[in-house]
Design a protein around this motif. Structure first.
Motif: not given
Length: 424
Positions: A199-209
């Motif tokens: 997740a740190n290497s991409i844009y993580c959507p709020p729901h996934l975060q």
């Protein structure tokens, strides 16, 4: 003969569901002319796509899981003429309709397996991965842990080769949840770390975060680190509340649980007065946690049992809450038993059972466990039906000192023997 657009309008305005269903099916069954202009073909396809979605919505609203399954099968012949990305979106949207239909997991798993096979044949790799990820989630919900882990292993091998970080994050998160379900916490933590790394290497959507934070909180709670767990749950709750996501309520319940487990039940009321939590304050789920907090504050076992009974659905449906409340109940029972037996040197088991409002057998079992765990020193006299309590024995340092002396003497003898060997 009416056009597809006219049929679609008639179906949408029809008050009879059977009539609407027949009209939608008619739109889907009517072929598109091969000689029509490109713009006309695209328009016809859009109408068919709308009919497909509306038919799925109709079946969803009437809790017809088999109907939704038929629409998904029907969509495959229709989507073969559309772009691959659009196909995936259409099938995923139709599969989402199952979530509103109660007890539809079995049909949903069958539909997913069938569509995964179709995606393999059509070489639609990304759609296959998306469907397999959804299948793992369903297997997790239905506690089919073994097939879920097997599918996760296959998925991870393929995803690492493709380097699809977004799906990789989701699959590692599912892996963490499955391992937690089977009780393997070390592997659950390792999988969560892998998920966070991806997740740190991409844009993580709020729901996934939010889902990552929730899982982190659950694993910290399993380690009895409720302070760190609370901070993760708060992050999740804040994230989901701003999106008006209904699952924010689950995160709020976990926050309240942490306060209770930290022996801070009085903080529950103040927590529910904050702006984000105030709209949930009157809900039955929140009231259930408030009842638990009150019982814990009074150290009252009867009130605790009453809360568990009155709010059985709210407190027992979630594995995390059920597990931690079971541990809390044990602690509360232990504290109550200690308070009762403390003034006595000999006390009847029957009397203890009456005082805590529990069955004699359950009390006897708990007392024997407490004695073995050295919570207090005593012995159960089952012949007389009594518990004998002893003073805590003082440690006698004599024996330890004697052993140390003998060890030193042994060393002296060994060194003397070594010298005599040299002299000889």
């Amino acid at each position: 003969m009416p056009t597809k657009e006219e049929l679609l309008t008639q179906a949408q305005s029809a008050s009879d569901p059977k009539r609407a269903e027949a009209l939608y099916k008619e739109i889907l069954a009517s072929p598109i002319s091969e000689h029509a202009a490109v713009e006309e073909k695209e328009k016809e396809l859009r109408h068919q796509e709308s009919a497909l979605m509306k038919l799925g919505e109709l079946y969803r609203d009437h809790n017809n899981a088999k109907g939704v399954a038929e629409v998904i099968t029907l969509s495959r012949s229709f989507v073969s003429s559309t772009a691959k990305a659009k196909t995936a979106k259409l099938i995923r949207t139709l599969l989402d309709y199952f979530s509103a239909i109660p007890n539809s997991q079995k049909i949903q798993i069958e539909v997913l397996l069938e569509n995964i096979e179709w995606a393999k044949r059509e070489k639609r790799i990304f759609l296959k991965h998306s469907l397999e990820t959804r299948l793992v989630g369903l297997q997790l919900d239905t506690q089919q842990y073994k097939p879920a882990l097997s599918l996760i292993d296959t998925l991870l091998t393929e995803l690492k080769r493709l380097d699809d970080k977004m799906v990789l994050t989701e699959v590692h998160l599912l892996e963490s949840r499955v391992y937690r379900g089977v009780g393997n916490l070390s592997k659950a933590k390792a999988a969560l770390t892998s998920s966070r790394t991806a997740a740190n290497s991409i844009y993580c959507p709020p729901h996934l975060q939010a889902r990552l934070d929730l899982q982190s909180g659950i694993l910290h709670a399993e380690d009895k680190d409720y302070t760190t767990a609370y901070s993760y749950f708060y992050e999740t709750f804040e994230n989901l509340s701003t999106q008006d996501d209904p699952s924010a309520l689950g995160a709020l319940k976990y926050m309240l649980l942490c306060k209770v487990m930290l022996n801070l039940p009085e903080d529950v009321t103040s927590l529910l007065s904050i702006k984000l939590a105030s709209k949930y304050a009157q809900l039955r789920d929140v009231e259930s946690m408030r009842a638990i907090a009150r019982a814990h504050q009074k150290r009252n076992l009867a009130d605790f049992e009453k809360a568990l009974k009155d709010y059985q659905q709210e407190l027992s449906s979630d594995t995390t809450i059920r597990t931690h409340l079971s541990a809390l109940y044990d602690t509360l029972l232990e504290q109550n038993l200690l308070r009762i037996v403390e003034p006595y040197s000999v006390v009847e088991i029957e009397y203890i059972a009456q005082q805590v409002g529990q069955g004699r057998q359950a009390v006897e079992l708990k007392l024997s466990q407490m004695i073995l765990d050295k919570v207090f020193h005593g012995v159960l006299d089952q012949g007389r039906g009594c518990l004998l309590i002893f003073e805590e024995p003082e440690a006698d340092p004599t024996y330890g000192a004697a052993i140390d002396t003998l060890e030193q003497v042994g060393k002296v003898v060994d060194s003397l023997y070594a010298k005599t060997v040299k002299l000889a």
